[in-house]
Scaffold this active site. Sequence first.
Site, PDB file in Angstrom:
ATOM      1  N   TYR A 158      42.559  46.132  39.705  1.00  0.00           N
ATOM      2  CA  TYR A 158      43.727  45.880  38.867  1.00  0.00           C
ATOM      3  C   TYR A 158      43.186  45.509  37.493  1.00  0.00           C
ATOM      4  O   TYR A 158      42.683  44.408  37.290  1.00  0.00           O
ATOM      5  CB  TYR A 158      44.592  44.764  39.446  1.00  0.00           C
ATOM      6  CG  TYR A 158      45.365  45.201  40.665  1.00  0.00           C
ATOM      7  CD1 TYR A 158      46.684  45.613  40.554  1.00  0.00           C
ATOM      8  CD2 TYR A 158      44.762  45.228  41.921  1.00  0.00           C
ATOM      9  CE1 TYR A 158      47.395  46.033  41.673  1.00  0.00           C
ATOM     10  CE2 TYR A 158      45.463  45.653  43.037  1.00  0.00           C
ATOM     11  CZ  TYR A 158      46.780  46.053  42.902  1.00  0.00           C
ATOM     12  OH  TYR A 158      47.473  46.476  44.011  1.00  0.00           O
ATOM     13  N   CYS A 159      43.243  46.446  36.566  1.00  0.00           N
ATOM     14  CA  CYS A 159      42.713  46.295  35.218  1.00  0.00           C
ATOM     15  C   CYS A 159      43.882  45.835  34.338  1.00  0.00           C
ATOM     16  O   CYS A 159      44.769  46.621  34.002  1.00  0.00           O
ATOM     17  CB  CYS A 159      42.156  47.642  34.764  1.00  0.00           C
ATOM     18  SG  CYS A 159      41.207  47.583  33.262  1.00  0.00           S
TER      19      CYS A 159
END
Length: 181
Positions: A158-159
């Site tokens: 999850y950037c």
Amino acid sequence: MGATASKGAEGGREGWAPSAGSGSRKVSKLGFDVTPLTAEQRQAEAAKLNDFQRYVTLEQGTERAFTGTTADGLPWDNKQKGTYVSAIGGLPLFSSDTKFNSGTGWPSFYAPIDKDHVIEVVDRSIPWMPRVEVIDAKSGAHLGHVFDDGPRPTGKRYCINAAALKFVPEGQPLPNKVDEQ
């Protein structure tokens, strides 16, 4: 993780809509209020942010790698223990326990705090590179994207834009927790 929907060609919030202000409250498995904000509540919360933070959260913007700061002023690579909450509405999103150094220059996590707290939306804004956008289930705020190149146990990365987050240090109360009756 979370619900997955297709993003409209106009960049709308398919998969999320503001609450009409009436109806029942939605509570996540962890006991947090995930009822969508009304349009008025969302705008009032967004008004507390600076122009760039509003651009990131409301217009699907992206901060430059290695430069981000949270809405409360911490660097993108903050190492403190605690919980990252949405800059709009304060819904708990990610634990520092799932944060890792991905080398990308953005806060990266391998799982959300509760899959009911995020919505994953197919993003075709770059025609040759479809991605999955991550949005806050309560406010509809753009958070970042999720990729399938993360570490175990999920394989997810999850950037997330630091500008879309605030940080609550370990031991401090988290917003939106539903009181036990």
